[in-house]
Design a protein around this motif. Structure first.
Motif, PDB file in Angstrom:
ATOM      1  N   GLY A  73      10.947  36.272  12.248  1.00 47.12           N
ATOM      2  CA  GLY A  73      10.488  36.956  13.457  1.00 47.12           C
ATOM      3  C   GLY A  73       9.037  36.631  13.751  1.00 47.12           C
ATOM      4  N   ARG A  74       8.319  37.602  14.262  1.00 44.35           N
ATOM      5  CA  ARG A  74       6.934  37.387  14.695  1.00 44.35           C
ATOM      6  C   ARG A  74       5.903  37.701  13.610  1.00 44.35           C
ATOM      7  NH1 ARG A  74       6.482  34.550  19.050  1.00 44.35           N
ATOM      8  NH2 ARG A  74       4.657  35.684  19.724  1.00 44.35           N
ATOM      9  N   ALA A  75       6.366  37.962  12.393  1.00 46.71           N
ATOM     10  CA  ALA A  75       5.447  38.333  11.307  1.00 46.71           C
ATOM     11  C   ALA A  75       4.410  37.240  11.070  1.00 46.71           C
ATOM     12  CB  ALA A  75       6.235  38.598  10.026  1.00 46.71           C
ATOM     13  N   HIS A  76       3.182  37.596  11.132  1.00 46.12           N
ATOM     14  CA  HIS A  76       1.985  36.780  10.854  1.00 46.12           C
ATOM     15  C   HIS A  76       1.960  35.419  11.549  1.00 46.12           C
ATOM     16  CE1 HIS A  76       2.972  33.680   7.729  1.00 46.12           C
ATOM     17  NE2 HIS A  76       4.043  34.434   7.587  1.00 46.12           N
ATOM     18  N   VAL A  77       2.530  35.306  12.752  1.00 43.88           N
ATOM     19  CA  VAL A  77       2.547  34.006  13.423  1.00 43.88           C
ATOM     20  C   VAL A  77       1.148  33.529  13.813  1.00 43.88           C
ATOM     21  CG1 VAL A  77       4.921  34.106  14.241  1.00 43.88           C
ATOM     22  CG2 VAL A  77       3.115  35.034  15.671  1.00 43.88           C
ATOM     23  N   LEU A  78       0.242  34.431  14.121  1.00 46.80           N
ATOM     24  CA  LEU A  78      -1.122  34.006  14.456  1.00 46.80           C
ATOM     25  C   LEU A  78      -1.779  33.323  13.257  1.00 46.80           C
ATOM     26  CD1 LEU A  78      -3.356  33.794  16.492  1.00 46.80           C
ATOM     27  CD2 LEU A  78      -4.100  36.090  15.842  1.00 46.80           C
ATOM     28  N   SER A  79      -1.591  33.887  12.078  1.00 43.07           N
ATOM     29  CA  SER A  79      -2.141  33.246  10.871  1.00 43.07           C
ATOM     30  C   SER A  79      -1.547  31.862  10.668  1.00 43.07           C
ATOM     31  CB  SER A  79      -1.855  34.104   9.630  1.00 43.07           C
ATOM     32  OG  SER A  79      -2.500  35.336   9.741  1.00 43.07           O
ATOM     33  N   ASN A  80      -0.243  31.742  10.884  1.00 42.44           N
ATOM     34  CA  ASN A  80       0.400  30.430  10.763  1.00 42.44           C
ATOM     35  C   ASN A  80      -0.183  29.452  11.779  1.00 42.44           C
ATOM     36  OD1 ASN A  80       2.078  31.126   8.709  1.00 42.44           O
ATOM     37  ND2 ASN A  80       3.965  30.957   9.860  1.00 42.44           N
ATOM     38  N   ALA A  81      -0.369  29.902  13.017  1.00 37.90           N
ATOM     39  CA  ALA A  81      -0.903  29.022  14.055  1.00 37.90           C
ATOM     40  C   ALA A  81      -2.290  28.501  13.678  1.00 37.90           C
ATOM     41  CB  ALA A  81      -0.953  29.761  15.395  1.00 37.90           C
ATOM     42  N   VAL A  82      -3.115  29.370  13.143  1.00 36.30           N
ATOM     43  CA  VAL A  82      -4.464  28.962  12.730  1.00 36.30           C
ATOM     44  C   VAL A  82      -4.389  27.955  11.585  1.00 36.30           C
ATOM     45  CG1 VAL A  82      -6.622  29.783  11.693  1.00 36.30           C
ATOM     46  CG2 VAL A  82      -5.559  31.068  13.557  1.00 36.30           C
ATOM     47  N   THR A  83      -3.549  28.228  10.607  1.00 38.33           N
ATOM     48  CA  THR A  83      -3.405  27.321   9.468  1.00 38.33           C
ATOM     49  C   THR A  83      -2.880  25.959   9.906  1.00 38.33           C
ATOM     50  OG1 THR A  83      -3.030  29.180   7.978  1.00 38.33           O
ATOM     51  CG2 THR A  83      -2.290  27.003   7.226  1.00 38.33           C
ATOM     52  N   ILE A  84      -1.857  25.967  10.754  1.00 41.27           N
ATOM     53  CA  ILE A  84      -1.275  24.713  11.230  1.00 41.27           C
ATOM     54  C   ILE A  84      -2.287  23.934  12.062  1.00 41.27           C
ATOM     55  CG2 ILE A  84       0.502  23.727  12.737  1.00 41.27           C
ATOM     56  CD1 ILE A  84       2.281  26.138  11.761  1.00 41.27           C
ATOM     57  N   ASN A  85      -3.056  24.625  12.890  1.00 35.30           N
ATOM     58  CA  ASN A  85      -4.087  23.953  13.689  1.00 35.30           C
ATOM     59  C   ASN A  85      -5.162  23.338  12.794  1.00 35.30           C
ATOM     60  OD1 ASN A  85      -5.271  23.268  16.273  1.00 35.30           O
ATOM     61  ND2 ASN A  85      -6.861  24.739  15.744  1.00 35.30           N
ATOM     62  N   THR A  86      -5.539  24.037  11.740  1.00 36.95           N
ATOM     63  CA  THR A  86      -6.527  23.505  10.799  1.00 36.95           C
ATOM     64  C   THR A  86      -6.012  22.240  10.122  1.00 36.95           C
ATOM     65  OG1 THR A  86      -7.410  25.719  10.410  1.00 36.95           O
ATOM     66  CG2 THR A  86      -7.891  24.040   8.739  1.00 36.95           C
ATOM     67  N   ILE A  87      -4.758  22.279   9.691  1.00 38.15           N
ATOM     68  CA  ILE A  87      -4.146  21.099   9.070  1.00 38.15           C
ATOM     69  C   ILE A  87      -4.089  19.953  10.063  1.00 38.15           C
ATOM     70  CG2 ILE A  87      -1.986  20.189   8.109  1.00 38.15           C
ATOM     71  CD1 ILE A  87      -1.537  23.059   6.950  1.00 38.15           C
ATOM     72  N   ALA A  88      -3.698  20.251  11.301  1.00 35.87           N
ATOM     73  CA  ALA A  88      -3.605  19.209  12.338  1.00 35.87           C
ATOM     74  C   ALA A  88      -4.971  18.567  12.606  1.00 35.87           C
ATOM     75  CB  ALA A  88      -3.025  19.791  13.619  1.00 35.87           C
ATOM     76  N   CYS A  89      -6.018  19.375  12.623  1.00 32.77           N
ATOM     77  CA  CYS A  89      -7.367  18.828  12.848  1.00 32.77           C
ATOM     78  C   CYS A  89      -7.848  18.002  11.656  1.00 32.77           C
ATOM     79  CB  CYS A  89      -8.348  19.961  13.123  1.00 32.77           C
ATOM     80  SG  CYS A  89      -8.124  20.747  14.726  1.00 32.77           S
TER      81      CYS A  89
END
Length: 50
Positions: free
Chosen positions: A11-27
């Motif tokens: 579901g929507r559990a901690h998706v903002l944290s995931n988005a930040v982590t994924i963006n950091t990895i992508a950068c």
């Protein structure tokens, strides 16, 4: 190629944290393809937060 697996949260559990982590990895690894595997609704969060 970077593979990210989210096997615990659903579901929507901690998706903002995931988005930040994924963006950091992508950068940090801009030349790498990133493939994310998770429950469908959980995947919508990082896309919406990007």
């Amino acid at each position: 190629m970077i593979l990210i697996f989210e096997l615990t949260w659903r579901g929507r559990a901690h998706v903002l944290s995931n988005a930040v982590t994924i963006n950091t990895i992508a950068c940090a690894f801009a030349d790498e393809n990133i493939h994310i595997f998770a429950e469908g609704e959980h995947l919508d969060g990082p896309r919406a937060s990007s």
